[in-house]
Scaffold this motif. Structure first.
Motif, PDB file in Angstrom:
ATOM      1  N   HIS A  33       4.794  14.045   0.845  1.00 12.97           N
ATOM      2  CA  HIS A  33       4.922  12.761   0.597  1.00 12.97           C
ATOM      3  C   HIS A  33       3.638  12.039  -0.164  1.00 12.97           C
ATOM      4  CE1 HIS A  33       7.830  13.490   3.671  1.00 12.97           C
ATOM      5  NE2 HIS A  33       8.735  12.621   3.072  1.00 12.97           N
ATOM      6  N   VAL A  34       3.863  11.284  -0.963  1.00 14.71           N
ATOM      7  CA  VAL A  34       2.873  10.586  -1.887  1.00 14.71           C
ATOM      8  C   VAL A  34       3.230   9.186  -2.098  1.00 14.71           C
ATOM      9  CG1 VAL A  34       1.901  10.433  -4.167  1.00 14.71           C
ATOM     10  CG2 VAL A  34       2.227  12.785  -3.236  1.00 14.71           C
ATOM     11  N   ARG A  35       2.301   8.245  -1.884  1.00 13.25           N
ATOM     12  CA  ARG A  35       2.150   7.054  -2.174  1.00 13.25           C
ATOM     13  C   ARG A  35       1.301   6.644  -3.350  1.00 13.25           C
ATOM     14  NH1 ARG A  35       1.140   4.277   3.057  1.00 13.25           N
ATOM     15  NH2 ARG A  35      -1.018   4.479   2.709  1.00 13.25           N
ATOM     16  N   LEU A  36       1.621   5.831  -3.950  1.00 16.14           N
ATOM     17  CA  LEU A  36       1.112   5.028  -5.045  1.00 16.14           C
ATOM     18  C   LEU A  36       0.904   3.727  -4.797  1.00 16.14           C
ATOM     19  CD1 LEU A  36       2.459   6.905  -8.470  1.00 16.14           C
ATOM     20  CD2 LEU A  36      -0.044   7.269  -7.413  1.00 16.14           C
ATOM     21  N   ASP A  37      -0.328   3.094  -4.813  1.00 12.71           N
ATOM     22  CA  ASP A  37      -0.459   1.826  -4.525  1.00 12.71           C
ATOM     23  C   ASP A  37      -1.133   1.084  -5.895  1.00 12.71           C
ATOM     24  OD1 ASP A  37       0.188   1.258  -1.502  1.00 12.71           O
ATOM     25  OD2 ASP A  37      -1.531   2.884  -1.410  1.00 12.71           O
ATOM     26  N   PHE A  38      -0.585   0.293  -6.172  1.00  8.57           N
ATOM     27  CA  PHE A  38      -0.598  -0.425  -7.627  1.00  8.57           C
ATOM     28  C   PHE A  38      -1.035  -1.849  -7.471  1.00  8.57           C
ATOM     29  CE2 PHE A  38       2.555   2.594  -8.585  1.00  8.57           C
ATOM     30  CZ  PHE A  38       2.315   3.242  -9.698  1.00  8.57           C
ATOM     31  N   ALA A  39      -2.416  -2.233  -7.419  1.00  8.93           N
ATOM     32  CA  ALA A  39      -3.048  -3.601  -7.318  1.00  8.93           C
ATOM     33  C   ALA A  39      -2.617  -4.299  -8.661  1.00  8.93           C
ATOM     34  CB  ALA A  39      -4.398  -3.501  -7.007  1.00  8.93           C
ATOM     35  N   VAL A  40      -1.314  -4.977  -8.741  1.00 10.04           N
ATOM     36  CA  VAL A  40      -1.054  -5.690  -9.909  1.00 10.04           C
ATOM     37  C   VAL A  40      -1.446  -7.308  -9.854  1.00 10.04           C
ATOM     38  CG1 VAL A  40       1.101  -4.194 -10.229  1.00 10.04           C
ATOM     39  CG2 VAL A  40       1.147  -5.938  -9.046  1.00 10.04           C
TER      40      VAL A  40
END
Length: 114
Positions: free
Chosen positions: A65-72
């Motif tokens: 499993h992978v998580r991408l966290d985008f600080a938008v």
């Protein structure tokens, strides 16, 4: 069929309100081995002028499993209803997973690209 034992991940962001790539958005990558394992932060990058992260860290062998966290919020400013976007997905060893983010101040969408 691939003989690789690890999966790979890439992403890009399109600002749909402006009709252009979102440059300078911080993206952090985490991975885990199994649905109940702890997340391991692997590192991060920021989107370039084309909205792409070309230098995300490699995934360790055994990643499921992978998580991408985008600080938008720093990109969208105070108009961002969603200050950050976290996308979690399953990966298959030997496959590349491209996960684009379509972004605007009041919503977002993601999908598995190619």
């Amino acid at each position: 069929m691939s003989t690789e034992t690890t999966a790979s991940v890439s992403t890009h962001i399109l600002d749909t309100s402006a009709g252009r790539p979102a440059e300078g958005v911080a993206v952090h990558l985490s991975a885990r081995r199994g649905p109940h394992a702890h997340w391991r932060t692997l590192g991060g990058s920021a989107t370039d002028a084309d909205g792409r992260c070309e230098d995300l860290p490699a995934l360790p062998e055994g990643t499921t499993h992978v998580r991408l966290d985008f600080a938008v919020e720093p990109y969208l400013g105070r108009s961002a209803f969603f200050p950050e976007v976290a996308v979690t997905f399953a990966v298959v060893p030997g496959e590349h997973h491209h996960v684009p983010l379509l972004l605007n101040p009041f919503g977002y969408s993601v999908y598995r690209g190619s």
